[in-house]
Design an enzyme around this catalytic site. Sequence first.
Site, PDB file in Angstrom:
ATOM      1  N   ARG A  22      33.213  42.053  50.388  1.00 22.99           N
ATOM      2  CA  ARG A  22      33.475  40.699  50.886  1.00 22.99           C
ATOM      3  C   ARG A  22      32.216  40.088  51.475  1.00 22.99           C
ATOM      4  NH1 ARG A  22      39.528  40.997  53.550  1.00 22.99           N
ATOM      5  NH2 ARG A  22      40.615  40.947  51.555  1.00 22.99           N
ATOM      6  N   GLU A  36      36.662  44.937  41.724  1.00 21.73           N
ATOM      7  CA  GLU A  36      37.922  44.510  41.121  1.00 21.73           C
ATOM      8  C   GLU A  36      38.463  45.550  40.146  1.00 21.73           C
ATOM      9  OE1 GLU A  36      39.766  42.284  42.115  1.00 21.73           O
ATOM     10  OE2 GLU A  36      38.440  41.041  43.326  1.00 21.73           O
ATOM     11  N   GLN A  41      45.367  48.631  40.520  1.00 21.74           N
ATOM     12  CA  GLN A  41      46.429  49.610  40.814  1.00 21.74           C
ATOM     13  C   GLN A  41      45.976  50.683  41.805  1.00 21.74           C
ATOM     14  OE1 GLN A  41      49.919  49.602  39.167  1.00 21.74           O
ATOM     15  NE2 GLN A  41      48.986  47.655  39.708  1.00 21.74           N
ATOM     16  N   LEU A  79      39.455  59.070  41.396  1.00 17.93           N
ATOM     17  CA  LEU A  79      40.025  57.733  41.587  1.00 17.93           C
ATOM     18  C   LEU A  79      41.181  57.443  40.639  1.00 17.93           C
ATOM     19  CD1 LEU A  79      39.522  55.367  43.485  1.00 17.93           C
ATOM     20  CD2 LEU A  79      38.159  54.287  41.705  1.00 17.93           C
ATOM     21  N   TYR A  81      43.039  56.731  36.637  1.00 18.81           N
ATOM     22  CA  TYR A  81      42.929  55.733  35.579  1.00 18.81           C
ATOM     23  C   TYR A  81      41.504  55.704  35.036  1.00 18.81           C
ATOM     24  CZ  TYR A  81      47.550  53.744  36.482  1.00 18.81           C
ATOM     25  OH  TYR A  81      48.898  53.542  36.612  1.00 18.81           O
ATOM     26  N   TYR A 117      43.944  39.084  35.270  1.00 14.78           N
ATOM     27  CA  TYR A 117      43.667  39.091  36.706  1.00 14.78           C
ATOM     28  C   TYR A 117      42.181  39.233  36.997  1.00 14.78           C
ATOM     29  CZ  TYR A 117      42.591  40.657  41.266  1.00 14.78           C
ATOM     30  OH  TYR A 117      41.965  40.765  42.465  1.00 14.78           O
ATOM     31  N   ASP A 135      47.678  38.784  41.137  1.00 12.65           N
ATOM     32  CA  ASP A 135      47.912  40.223  41.181  1.00 12.65           C
ATOM     33  C   ASP A 135      49.307  40.485  41.751  1.00 12.65           C
ATOM     34  OD1 ASP A 135      47.601  39.493  43.811  1.00 12.65           O
ATOM     35  OD2 ASP A 135      46.497  41.304  44.357  1.00 12.65           O
ATOM     36  N   GLU A 179      41.629  34.776  47.873  1.00 13.96           N
ATOM     37  CA  GLU A 179      41.509  36.049  48.577  1.00 13.96           C
ATOM     38  C   GLU A 179      42.494  36.114  49.745  1.00 13.96           C
ATOM     39  OE1 GLU A 179      37.529  37.158  50.082  1.00 13.96           O
ATOM     40  OE2 GLU A 179      37.900  38.954  48.900  1.00 13.96           O
ATOM     41  N   CYS A 196      57.177  38.693  58.907  1.00 15.17           N
ATOM     42  CA  CYS A 196      57.335  37.236  58.775  1.00 15.17           C
ATOM     43  C   CYS A 196      57.014  36.508  60.084  1.00 15.17           C
ATOM     44  CB  CYS A 196      58.757  36.906  58.324  1.00 15.17           C
ATOM     45  SG  CYS A 196      59.185  37.659  56.728  1.00 15.17           S
ATOM     46  N   CYS A 199      53.512  35.380  59.891  1.00 16.50           N
ATOM     47  CA  CYS A 199      53.087  34.826  58.595  1.00 16.50           C
ATOM     48  C   CYS A 199      52.751  33.339  58.692  1.00 16.50           C
ATOM     49  CB  CYS A 199      54.176  35.040  57.545  1.00 16.50           C
ATOM     50  SG  CYS A 199      53.707  34.396  55.919  1.00 16.50           S
ATOM     51  N   CYS A 205      58.555  29.167  53.574  1.00 16.15           N
ATOM     52  CA  CYS A 205      59.031  30.283  52.761  1.00 16.15           C
ATOM     53  C   CYS A 205      60.549  30.233  52.601  1.00 16.15           C
ATOM     54  CB  CYS A 205      58.616  31.608  53.391  1.00 16.15           C
ATOM     55  SG  CYS A 205      59.104  33.037  52.389  1.00 16.15           S
TER      56      CYS A 205
END
Length: 361
Positions: A22, A36, A41, A79, A81, A117, A135, A179, A196, A199, A205
């Site tokens: 970031r 990314e 996942q 990690l 995958y 994505y 995502d 983001e 909530c 939030c 919402c």
Amino acid sequence: MLRPGVELLRWFMAQQRQLPWRTPFPRDPYLVLLSEVMLQQTQVHRVTPLFRRFVENFPTLEALAKATEAEVLAAWSGLGYYRRARALHAAARAIHAAGAWPTTRETLHALPGLGPYTAAALAAFSFGGSDPPVDGNVTRVAARVLALNAPASSVRLRREAERWARQLHRHAPTPATFEALMELGARICRPKLPSCDRCPLAAICAAHASNASDRYPLPSSRRPRETHRWVALWLVRRDGRVLLHRRGEGQLLSGLWLPPIRELVDSQEPKAAAAALLNTLGLEARLTPGKPISHSITHRDITVFPFLAKCDLTQVAENSELAWVPPDDPGVATSSLTHKLSLACCPLLTELGLPVSYRSA
DNA sequence: AATTCGGGGCC
DNA sequence: GGCCCAGAATT
């Protein structure tokens, strides 16, 4: 519609986590691509340490492009995958060969490993793109805000989420909006027990208005779990090195280095299967059973029965699929199962008069 | 539209 | 023990 975007950004600026990728917008596309792909996942807390290590090994796109696939896979070890690592490497080579980055979502999407994505995220965070990266977080937030009765994996929900995120971004036109949505999903609008009360979008919402946040999105269908039993041979040389085998294509963990493994059939005894497996390697040795290990790969629950044996230096020759490596620093691509087995067999080493770990000269 | 692919953390 | 995660590629 202006208000929600502003509230969301205000919350994000105050509450966001400091993460190594970031950096100020527009971000270094190489670091965005890397983070990314790793985050596909995979949760933030698992990616963070590996991201730092990977960047030290491969600091630039050029460094990654010039590395071998084996080196990249080794750095990816644990990690999961692993197809992601191969695709990332291929993408790096393609970008480096082209001499310049693609800068649109569409052209980024053409690179291996970059789907809808990741292409949108890279375009937005590094190249000023305005297509929303949707995502699992954004999908869930949208499903609740809009009270959409659709499974998380459905095309309809994805499309509605993208449309909603696009509106939000129009009124708060910065990549931070995208983001912020993901951060909201990860920290506040969690899958279970969303907070909530904290939030910034609670006022708009629909799910919260009916006090039913936990009913969105609808659950996706899941494949039933299978159970499997494997035996693994942990063969240790007198110098502490162990025998690993590179798994072939068409099976789980293909291309990764694991100890020799065989699946148990029906009610076969682990010890008998281990002896048979040892035999196929042309070896004879006394087998010591280790503590069974639980490992899961997608929908499979696997119990692995480790068997440790001492091996002579000359009994098994190395080849392209077989290697003697120091277990605490294999230097090749391994699964986390390899590491689990190493830990499970460690207590047995001293009993057999073997060194507890390899020490490099 | 469904399946495959890793792995771990959390209730 | 089930669920989910900053998904993509294949069938």
